[in-house]
Design a protein around this motif. Structure first.
Motif, PDB file in Angstrom:
ATOM      1  N   ALA A   1       1.580   8.670  -2.605  1.00 45.47           N
ATOM      2  CA  ALA A   1       0.983   9.508  -3.649  1.00 45.47           C
ATOM      3  C   ALA A   1      -0.144  10.369  -3.066  1.00 45.47           C
ATOM      4  O   ALA A   1      -0.248  11.567  -3.375  1.00 45.47           O
ATOM      5  CB  ALA A   1       0.463   8.634  -4.786  1.00 45.47           C
ATOM      6  N   THR A   2      -0.964   9.769  -2.229  1.00 45.49           N
ATOM      7  CA  THR A   2      -2.062  10.508  -1.593  1.00 45.49           C
ATOM      8  C   THR A   2      -1.518  11.628  -0.711  1.00 45.49           C
ATOM      9  O   THR A   2      -1.991  12.765  -0.764  1.00 45.49           O
ATOM     10  CB  THR A   2      -2.936   9.556  -0.752  1.00 45.49           C
TER      11      THR A   2
ATOM     12  N   GLN B   1       0.816  -1.216   0.000  1.00 49.13           N
ATOM     13  CA  GLN B   1       0.000   0.000   0.000  1.00 49.13           C
ATOM     14  C   GLN B   1       0.854   1.273   0.000  1.00 49.13           C
ATOM     15  O   GLN B   1       0.349   2.367  -0.257  1.00 49.13           O
ATOM     16  CB  GLN B   1      -0.898   0.038   1.243  1.00 49.13           C
TER      17      GLN B   1
ATOM     18  N   ASN C   1       0.722   3.954  -2.964  1.00 46.56           N
ATOM     19  CA  ASN C   1      -0.558   4.681  -3.022  1.00 46.56           C
ATOM     20  C   ASN C   1      -0.665   5.697  -1.890  1.00 46.56           C
ATOM     21  O   ASN C   1      -1.144   6.824  -2.078  1.00 46.56           O
ATOM     22  CB  ASN C   1      -1.737   3.713  -2.957  1.00 46.56           C
ATOM     23  N   ILE C   2      -0.227   5.313  -0.721  1.00 46.87           N
ATOM     24  CA  ILE C   2      -0.301   6.215   0.435  1.00 46.87           C
ATOM     25  C   ILE C   2       0.625   7.407   0.240  1.00 46.87           C
ATOM     26  O   ILE C   2       0.255   8.553   0.510  1.00 46.87           O
ATOM     27  CB  ILE C   2       0.025   5.445   1.734  1.00 46.87           C
TER      28      ILE C   2
END
Length: 110
Positions: free
Chosen positions: A14-15, A8, A11-12
């Motif tokens: 990038a967020t 994960q 994605n984290i």
């Protein structure tokens, strides 16, 4: 807080990067708005603003009842300070006076 897995992580990150960009943009927009420099008013302009005569204003200045600045022999005023000064003269309503009287009476009875 939930446990994060290694898969994960991209994605984290990038967020979080997007959120940091948004926060940075908001902060830059907020600091970009510089407060407008207030220009001083002369006594005639204050007279128009307050609807008081010039001699009355000179009397208030002499008794230090109105906020003013003096540079040389020139009087200067700032609109926000004059408006705040006007607001301090608010008359109390009948309900406010009654509530204040009730408070005083209740304190005396104790």
């Amino acid at each position: 807080m939930e446990t994060l897995r290694f898969e994960q992580l991209p994605n984290i990150v990038a967020t979080l990067t997007n959120e940091v960009r948004e926060l940075k943009a908001l902060l830059l927009n907020k600091t970009g708005d510089k407060p407008e420099i207030e220009t001083p008013l002369n006594i005639k302009e204050v007279s128009k603003l307050t609807e008081l005569s010039v001699p009355t204003l000179y009397g208030y200045v002499q008794r230090n009842e109105i906020p003013f600045y003096k540079k040389g022999n020139r009087l200067k005023f700032f609109k926000t300070e004059i408006i705040d000064w006007i607001k301090t003269g608010k008359a109390k309503t009948l309900k406010e006076i009654e509530a204040e009287a009730d408070m005083c009476l209740s304190n005396i009875r104790k």
